[in-house]
Write an enzyme that holds these catalytic residues in place. Structure first.
Site, PDB file in Angstrom:
ATOM      1  N   ASP A   5       0.860  -1.187   0.000  1.00 45.01           N
ATOM      2  CA  ASP A   5       0.000   0.000   0.000  1.00 45.01           C
ATOM      3  C   ASP A   5       0.892   1.232   0.000  1.00 45.01           C
ATOM      4  O   ASP A   5       2.132   1.105  -0.004  1.00 45.01           O
ATOM      5  CB  ASP A   5      -0.971  -0.012   1.196  1.00 45.01           C
ATOM      6  CG  ASP A   5      -2.321   0.582   0.801  1.00 45.01           C
ATOM      7  OD1 ASP A   5      -2.332   1.739   0.329  1.00 45.01           O
ATOM      8  OD2 ASP A   5      -3.358  -0.091   0.945  1.00 45.01           O
ATOM      9  N   GLU A  48      -9.962   2.742  -5.019  1.00 43.74           N
ATOM     10  CA  GLU A  48      -9.576   4.107  -4.657  1.00 43.74           C
ATOM     11  C   GLU A  48      -8.388   4.654  -5.454  1.00 43.74           C
ATOM     12  O   GLU A  48      -7.508   5.311  -4.877  1.00 43.74           O
ATOM     13  CB  GLU A  48      -9.234   4.156  -3.153  1.00 43.74           C
ATOM     14  CG  GLU A  48     -10.384   3.771  -2.261  1.00 43.74           C
ATOM     15  CD  GLU A  48     -10.013   3.738  -0.787  1.00 43.74           C
ATOM     16  OE1 GLU A  48     -10.861   4.112   0.025  1.00 43.74           O
ATOM     17  OE2 GLU A  48      -8.878   3.337  -0.444  1.00 43.74           O
ATOM     18  N   HIS A 108      -2.774   3.178  -4.711  1.00 42.42           N
ATOM     19  CA  HIS A 108      -2.190   2.653  -3.467  1.00 42.42           C
ATOM     20  C   HIS A 108      -0.779   2.126  -3.734  1.00 42.42           C
ATOM     21  O   HIS A 108      -0.383   1.085  -3.218  1.00 42.42           O
ATOM     22  CB  HIS A 108      -3.066   1.552  -2.872  1.00 42.42           C
ATOM     23  CG  HIS A 108      -4.334   2.075  -2.245  1.00 42.42           C
ATOM     24  ND1 HIS A 108      -4.356   2.703  -1.017  1.00 42.42           N
ATOM     25  CD2 HIS A 108      -5.621   2.069  -2.690  1.00 42.42           C
ATOM     26  CE1 HIS A 108      -5.606   3.058  -0.718  1.00 42.42           C
ATOM     27  NE2 HIS A 108      -6.387   2.690  -1.716  1.00 42.42           N
TER      28      HIS A 108
HETATM   29  C1  ACM Z   1     -11.035  -0.509   0.768  1.00 36.13           C
HETATM   30  O1  ACM Z   1     -11.505  -0.490   1.911  1.00 36.13           O
HETATM   31  N1  ACM Z   1     -10.449   0.549   0.261  1.00 36.13           N
HETATM   32  C2  ACM Z   1     -11.123  -1.703  -0.058  1.00 36.13           C
END
Ligand code: ACM
Length: 552
Positions: free
Chosen positions: A207, A343, A280
């Protein structure tokens, strides 16, 4: 014979019997212990008597069968570790006081199922596969570890159990990027999953705030990407900054990863790695800036929240990702590989003339379509290597890549849409299954203050949305809990998030939904408190003192 629906009536009946007889006397002159098996078995019949595991009890199984040998040895070592009792192994099958494990051919027992029979002469666990034997042993382990009596023997209620899971995907996720946990802690997490018959461990390894998996071809991923400076943002929500003036981080070597994958496999758990893309990705881009869009030097992200730093969609990135996945596939035998996909802020793609040029060349509508194309390329690579891509529900945006499985986290809408399109779905709605949320209003750590997911909320979750018809429901392969760890600095706190909600989730994915009762569940849960104490687990004690209230 499978007898559905008897379980919840039989326990009160046994309790009543004990009350009526006053002393609790029965055929064995002792109160019959209650049974606290979680997840609730598909069928369980109690006879009102009990069997004693004592010094004479021998464990018998076919030692030529490596699966039985491994499960038996794990069972014996857990009993020894937590109760100090040694269970001996019999040289050959005998008729005395014994626990026997047997692989049988019984087409009435569904996949992963088992039959557990406790009668006058002993305990017999039989199953078609090693997984069933393992699950039968977990049921026994729960009964044994929950026993509070101080006798020289362990009382086990006589019973007939036929048990099998409702869903084939029963998973829990753990984010080790935001905070890092040791190999021993990860193994412990896997132990907890095994105890509740979960079969997938989703390991969130990369991440923005840290890359945690050693990749031999790209050493800077862990030399640089696994370590972040610490700034005051870690004081978010009142947390103290514990790491001032030093780097925070860590990673797992490939050797450690193999060890964990093997450890999980012995417990019938498949480890599903998650390598996040296209967003990410700040830790990876900090290590190799040429993978970014701007080419600028980056630091491993120190703040929570979502980074705008995203992989560029050019060949350099696909070469990198294919190399990374080549090593990942070698480490993880899982058919499913998680590529994140959530995201991804696309501002850097919007602002880049080169990326816009690529969108035009590919004839794509926009950045969402570019993401779909990007993920599709990775999916194709995985498919060529015999694997299946899983992505968070954002991968629906811009078109779902062929063959992809969707993990629905922003509620259930993504899951519904994917199932309608004929894609497999794993339900993980944050409203019910994000166990990093508070268990009650004033929990000590949280991801976002307003969120609460209490025990009843988890337990009441139904992975099948009303909106889907029977045909579409077959695409819902299971459900999955998540623990995001921005505000969970230690493994003790991870345990606290997990317990006791993991027990509730296990019933969601294993038990017969139409045959469950929340008050009865909390009774069984209460019965497991001595087991939590023996395991030394950090659990939310207040939950077990509260009358259950189901939050829909
Ligand atoms: C997430 O909670 N962004 C998958």
């Amino acid at each position: 014979m499978v007898v559905h629906g008897t379980y919840k009536y039989i326990i009160p009946l046994v309790v009543l019997l004990i009350l009526i007889t006053g002393t609790g006397a029965c055929a064995d002159q002792e109160p019959v212990p209650a049974t606290g098996i979680i997840p609730q078995p598909q069928s369980l019949e109690l006879s009102g008597e009990m069997f004693r595991i004592n010094n004479a009890t021998m464990l018998w199984y076919d030692k030529e069968n490596t699966a039985l040998e491994s499960s038996a040895s794990l069972f014996r070592s857990e009993i020894l570790k937590y109760t100090d009792r040694k269970i001996r192994v019999a040289a050959k099958e005998g008729s005395g006081n014994r626990i026997s494990l047997e692989i049988i051919r019984d087409h009435t027992i569904p996949a992963e199922g088992y039959r557990l029979s406790v009668n006058r002469s002993g305990i017999r666990i039989s199953a078609n596969e090693g997984s069933g034997i393992f699950y039968g042993l977990q049921s026994m382990l729960q009964l044994i570890l929950s026993d509070e009596s101080q006798h020289r023997y362990i009382p086990v209620p006589r019973m007939e159990v036929v048990d099998f899971p409702a869903f084939s995907w029963r998973g829990m996720h753990l984010d080790v990027s935001r905070h890092f946990y040791t190999v021993d802690s990860v193994k412990r997490y896997i132990d907890y999953l095994a105890l509740y018959k979960f079969n997938r461990f989703h390991w969130h390894l990369t991440d923005d705030q840290g890359w945690r998996i050693e990749i031999k071809k790209y050493p800077k991923l862990t030399e640089v990407g696994a370590w972040r400076k610490v700034d005051n943002d870690l004081q978010f929500h009142g947390e103290k900054n514990r790491y001032k003036d030093s780097l925070y981080g860590g990673f797992y070597t490939q050797e450690e990863i193999r060890e964990i994958v093997e450890y999980a496999a012995q417990r019938y758990i498949t480890v599903v790695p998650e390598i996040e893309l296209p967003g990410h990705a700040q830790a990876a881009i900090a290590a190799y800036p040429e993978l970014g869009v701007t080419g600028k030097e980056q630091e491993v992200r120190t703040r929570w929240g979502i980074s705008p730093v995203i992989y560029n969609p050019f060949e350099v990135t696909f070469d990198f990702l294919e190399d990374v996945f080549t090593e990942v596939l070698d480490l993880f035998p899982s058919k499913y590989i998680h590529i994140g996909g959530d995201e991804a802020i696309k501002d850097q793609w919007k602002e880049s003339a080169e990326v816009q040029q690529l969108i035009r060349e590919l004839g794509l509508a926009d950045e969402h379509a570019l993401q779909s194309w990007f993920i599709g390329r990775v999916g194709k690579f995985l498919e060529e290597n015999g694997r299946v891509l899983i992505g968070w529900d954002e991968i629906l945006e811009g078109g779902l890549p062929e063959g992809a499985t969707v993990m629905s986290w922003r509620g259930v809408a993504g899951g519904i849409e994917a199932a309608r399109q004929g894609h497999d779905v794993i339900m993980s709605p944050n409203t019910h299954l994000y166990l990093n949320f508070y268990q009650y209003e004033n929990g000590p750590t949280n991801w976002a203050k307003r969120h609460v997911t209490n025990l009843g909320n988890v337990w009441s979750y139904d992975p099948y949305p009303q909106e889907l018809d029977l045909e579409q429901r077959k695409y819902i392969i299971g459900a999955h809990g998540c623990i995001w760890t921005e505000h969970i600095q230690t493994f003790r706190e991870v345990e606290y998030k997990l317990f006791p909600r993991i027990a509730a989730l296990s019933e969601v994915v294993w038990s017969d939904r139409l045959n469950r009762d929340f008050a009865e569940f909390t009774g069984r849960l209460q019965h497991q408190v001595p087991m939590f104490d023996k395991l030394g687990v950090n659990y939310y004690k207040e939950e077990l003192q509260r009358e259950g209230d189901v939050m829909e």
